[in-house]
Design an enzyme around this catalytic site. Sequence first.
Site, PDB file in Angstrom:
ATOM      1  N   ALA A  66       0.841  -1.203   0.000  1.00 44.55           N
ATOM      2  CA  ALA A  66       0.000   0.000   0.000  1.00 44.55           C
ATOM      3  C   ALA A  66       0.873   1.249   0.000  1.00 44.55           C
ATOM      4  CB  ALA A  66      -0.934  -0.002   1.203  1.00 44.55           C
ATOM      5  N   ARG A 106       4.027   1.556  -1.135  1.00 42.22           N
ATOM      6  CA  ARG A 106       4.703   1.720  -2.432  1.00 42.22           C
ATOM      7  C   ARG A 106       3.734   2.244  -3.493  1.00 42.22           C
ATOM      8  NH1 ARG A 106       7.850  -2.597  -0.398  1.00 42.22           N
ATOM      9  NH2 ARG A 106       6.515  -4.245  -1.166  1.00 42.22           N
ATOM     10  N   SER A 117      -7.585   1.055   7.660  1.00 45.78           N
ATOM     11  CA  SER A 117      -6.814  -0.053   8.194  1.00 45.78           C
ATOM     12  C   SER A 117      -7.665  -0.740   9.250  1.00 45.78           C
ATOM     13  CB  SER A 117      -5.510   0.469   8.812  1.00 45.78           C
ATOM     14  OG  SER A 117      -4.724  -0.607   9.283  1.00 45.78           O
ATOM     15  N   ARG A 118      -7.158  -1.843   9.767  1.00 41.95           N
ATOM     16  CA  ARG A 118      -7.888  -2.524  10.845  1.00 41.95           C
ATOM     17  C   ARG A 118      -7.843  -1.712  12.132  1.00 41.95           C
ATOM     18  NH1 ARG A 118      -4.949  -8.170   9.934  1.00 41.95           N
ATOM     19  NH2 ARG A 118      -3.359  -6.661   9.437  1.00 41.95           N
ATOM     20  N   HIS A 144      -8.330 -10.577   0.580  1.00 42.13           N
ATOM     21  CA  HIS A 144      -8.721  -9.896  -0.654  1.00 42.13           C
ATOM     22  C   HIS A 144     -10.194 -10.094  -0.984  1.00 42.13           C
ATOM     23  CE1 HIS A 144      -4.425  -9.488  -2.536  1.00 42.13           C
ATOM     24  NE2 HIS A 144      -4.578  -8.780  -1.422  1.00 42.13           N
ATOM     25  N   LYS A 176      -2.503  -8.459  -6.272  1.00 43.62           N
ATOM     26  CA  LYS A 176      -2.448  -9.884  -6.572  1.00 43.62           C
ATOM     27  C   LYS A 176      -1.947 -10.661  -5.358  1.00 43.62           C
ATOM     28  CE  LYS A 176       2.101 -10.554  -6.996  1.00 43.62           C
ATOM     29  NZ  LYS A 176       2.589 -11.136  -5.784  1.00 43.62           N
ATOM     30  N   ASP A 232       1.679 -16.190  -5.156  1.00 44.52           N
ATOM     31  CA  ASP A 232       2.379 -14.942  -4.859  1.00 44.52           C
ATOM     32  C   ASP A 232       3.467 -14.647  -5.877  1.00 44.52           C
ATOM     33  OD1 ASP A 232       4.292 -13.026  -3.584  1.00 44.52           O
ATOM     34  OD2 ASP A 232       2.815 -13.116  -1.996  1.00 44.52           O
TER      35      ASP A 232
END
Length: 184
Positions: free
Chosen positions: A17, A19, A37-38, A80, A98, A179
């Site tokens: 996030a 970057r 955010s959490r 996600h 992704k 990943d």
Amino acid sequence: MTGQKVRWGILATGGMAARFTADLVDLPDAEVVAVASRTEASAKAFAERFGIPRAYGGWETLARDEDVDVVYVATPHSAHRTAAGLCLEAGRNVLCEKPFTLNAREAAELVALAREKDVFLMEAMWMYCNPLVRRLKKLVEDGAIGEVRSLQADFGLAGPFPPAHRLRDPAQGGGALLDLGVYP
């Protein structure tokens, strides 16, 4: 471009996030208007770092923010489906990091939801949009280099990473398939 700024919301405050946001704030046709955010503390720290006017300590508030045109979802992979689904349900366009989801069923659910809500949904695979990659793909399709009969690709990452690390744990969307394996 239309000359109108696209108003972004950032859902998550981790490394990806940061970057993404660092580049986004430099674009003349983009404006980052909110982050979630959490925890509120994490959202506020991120907002302060990037000059974002609103920080939310919960995903739902960002999803309902009418001033947000599109949400960049950068949560841990295993979240996600939930995060993107929440934004789509609220009528927000979504660019999801992704891997898009952990499996085909979750991906189909998100696509169906985006169609139902008539909103944009895309996996954040920059290579699909890279002009060089697009040109190379077209050259291959046109036969400019002849018939492709074989392809070899390698990708490595320095480790070691413990089994519970997000890059290795399949439950967190880690491993070669979900990943890092997409890069080659």
